[in-house]
Design a protein around this motif. Sequence first.
Motif, PDB file in Angstrom:
ATOM      1  N   ASN A  70     -72.120  86.632  79.638  1.00  0.00           N
ATOM      2  CA  ASN A  70     -71.186  87.500  80.347  1.00  0.00           C
ATOM      3  C   ASN A  70     -69.755  87.413  79.815  1.00  0.00           C
ATOM      4  O   ASN A  70     -69.316  88.294  79.087  1.00  0.00           O
ATOM      5  CB  ASN A  70     -71.227  87.235  81.861  1.00  0.00           C
TER       6      ASN A  70
ATOM      7  N   HIS B 247     -69.658  91.679  89.371  1.00  0.00           N
ATOM      8  CA  HIS B 247     -69.637  90.226  89.184  1.00  0.00           C
ATOM      9  C   HIS B 247     -68.311  89.652  89.683  1.00  0.00           C
ATOM     10  O   HIS B 247     -68.273  88.670  90.429  1.00  0.00           O
ATOM     11  CB  HIS B 247     -69.851  89.905  87.708  1.00  0.00           C
TER      12      HIS B 247
ATOM     13  N   VAL C 194     -69.549  94.361  85.242  1.00  0.00           N
ATOM     14  CA  VAL C 194     -68.446  93.398  85.240  1.00  0.00           C
ATOM     15  C   VAL C 194     -67.718  93.419  86.581  1.00  0.00           C
ATOM     16  O   VAL C 194     -67.440  92.378  87.171  1.00  0.00           O
ATOM     17  CB  VAL C 194     -67.454  93.707  84.099  1.00  0.00           C
TER      18      VAL C 194
ATOM     19  N   PRO D  13     -75.817  87.277  86.467  1.00  0.00           N
ATOM     20  CA  PRO D  13     -74.770  88.080  85.829  1.00  0.00           C
ATOM     21  C   PRO D  13     -74.908  88.146  84.303  1.00  0.00           C
ATOM     22  O   PRO D  13     -74.383  87.304  83.568  1.00  0.00           O
ATOM     23  CB  PRO D  13     -73.484  87.350  86.229  1.00  0.00           C
TER      24      PRO D  13
ATOM     25  N   TYR E 286     -74.165  90.725  81.136  1.00  0.00           N
ATOM     26  CA  TYR E 286     -73.522  91.968  80.717  1.00  0.00           C
ATOM     27  C   TYR E 286     -74.262  92.505  79.491  1.00  0.00           C
ATOM     28  O   TYR E 286     -74.301  91.846  78.458  1.00  0.00           O
ATOM     29  CB  TYR E 286     -72.066  91.728  80.327  1.00  0.00           C
TER      30      TYR E 286
END
Length: 453
Positions: free
Chosen positions: A110, A131, A128, A155, A157
């Motif tokens: 992430n 999170h 994002v 999480p 990305y």
Amino acid sequence: MITQKQRRTEKGLCLKNYYKWILCFSLTLYFVASFFVDHDQEDHPSSSSSLSPSNPLITNPKPKLLASRAMFESKIHDQRLSFPLQRPNIKTDVFNNLKIYIYDLPSKFNTDWLANDRCSNHLFAAEVALHKALLSLDGDVRTEDPYEADFFFVPVYVSCNFSTVNGFPAIGHARLLIKEAIDLVSAQYPFWNRTSGSDHVFTATHDFGSCFHTMEDRAIADGVPKMLRNSIVLQTFGVTYKHPCQEVENVVIPPYISLGSLHKTQKNIPAAQERDIRVFFRGKMEIHPKNVSGRFYSKRIRTEIWRSYGGDRRFYLQRQRFVGYQSEIARSVFCLCPLGWAPWSPRLVESVALGCVPVIIADGIRLPFPSVVRWPDISLTVAERDIGRLGDILEHVAATNLSDIQKNLEDLSVRRALMFNVPPREGDATWQILEALSKKLNRSVRRKSNDVL
């Protein structure tokens, strides 16, 4: 007869007794307060005590790697993910005491991606923003004790790998990155394995959501990865008909729009500005929609709009990029929101936020949070086959119920529901996601354990 000396003596004794009374009262107040503080701590044990063997909810040993709040906050700070100190206006009792545990994954999953500032601001950046928003809920919905969690947020990305060729996000790495994250949490924690991930939550904010491909035919062929099919996916893609890319428990969420850019646009709008653009669209409109892969962009819809209305004075259609295009939305009465490769578009959110009536041209699209955002009251839906009649349809609306739609668009709660805030605000996009998750608590192991007890 009382002398002056006797008066001074009596006055001194009164002051002395007064100070004694103040001292006794202060000490009494201190001991009473101390008792209640201690008593409150006994009634509400800390998260560390809830991990003790006496807790009946614990059926597995402690995981090898429990999240370290100090370590995680330092990582976040290094990646410019710092949060305001004010407390978010979200409490657990609003969502049936929902508790979410956020895995502290290595930064390659992430925060390393945030080295590119664009990662936090482009249309796929809801992964994002969410999170960040969930991390700011420390002490409310977010728990640092995984054994008291209803859901586990993973999480990862996947939309920040920007192509060096065309600058678009490339997601060919997404499946491998998610698989690696699942392998990690299933090896280091006991929670994935006990439910095969059914209480785990992921984000998929790209074109076709949890299929992780930009082209629909390839997305359909690949389908949802087997490793995710038991989980919950928060995705921007959704349609009202059967589709392989939503054959997973899912919640449709809005695409990300920067609050900063919206505030800047709104700040520069004159108070008495008239909406002098009748129908607006700026974006990709191919004269020859078939690309090098042989696929037709936007199912030829944008090309048909350009061919039919490019010379119509009622329509302000632009094919070139323009940094300040939100100011054009703010000047427009109707904003066209046709499909691109996928049905959804960030123009939906931008139009609502800036008071322009969204004209949705994407057959069967499933829109976010319909129980809160009454889309039929704030937008128009035009069937793809009716593009040739688009001008007449908009003229009819302008002559009949346009003022009602515009009034509905002024409802701030509608706009708020489509925006991500850090920390979250009551009624915003994160709030709506938590509301949706609170209706899926039948997946919670903790709730099932409480039912047995």
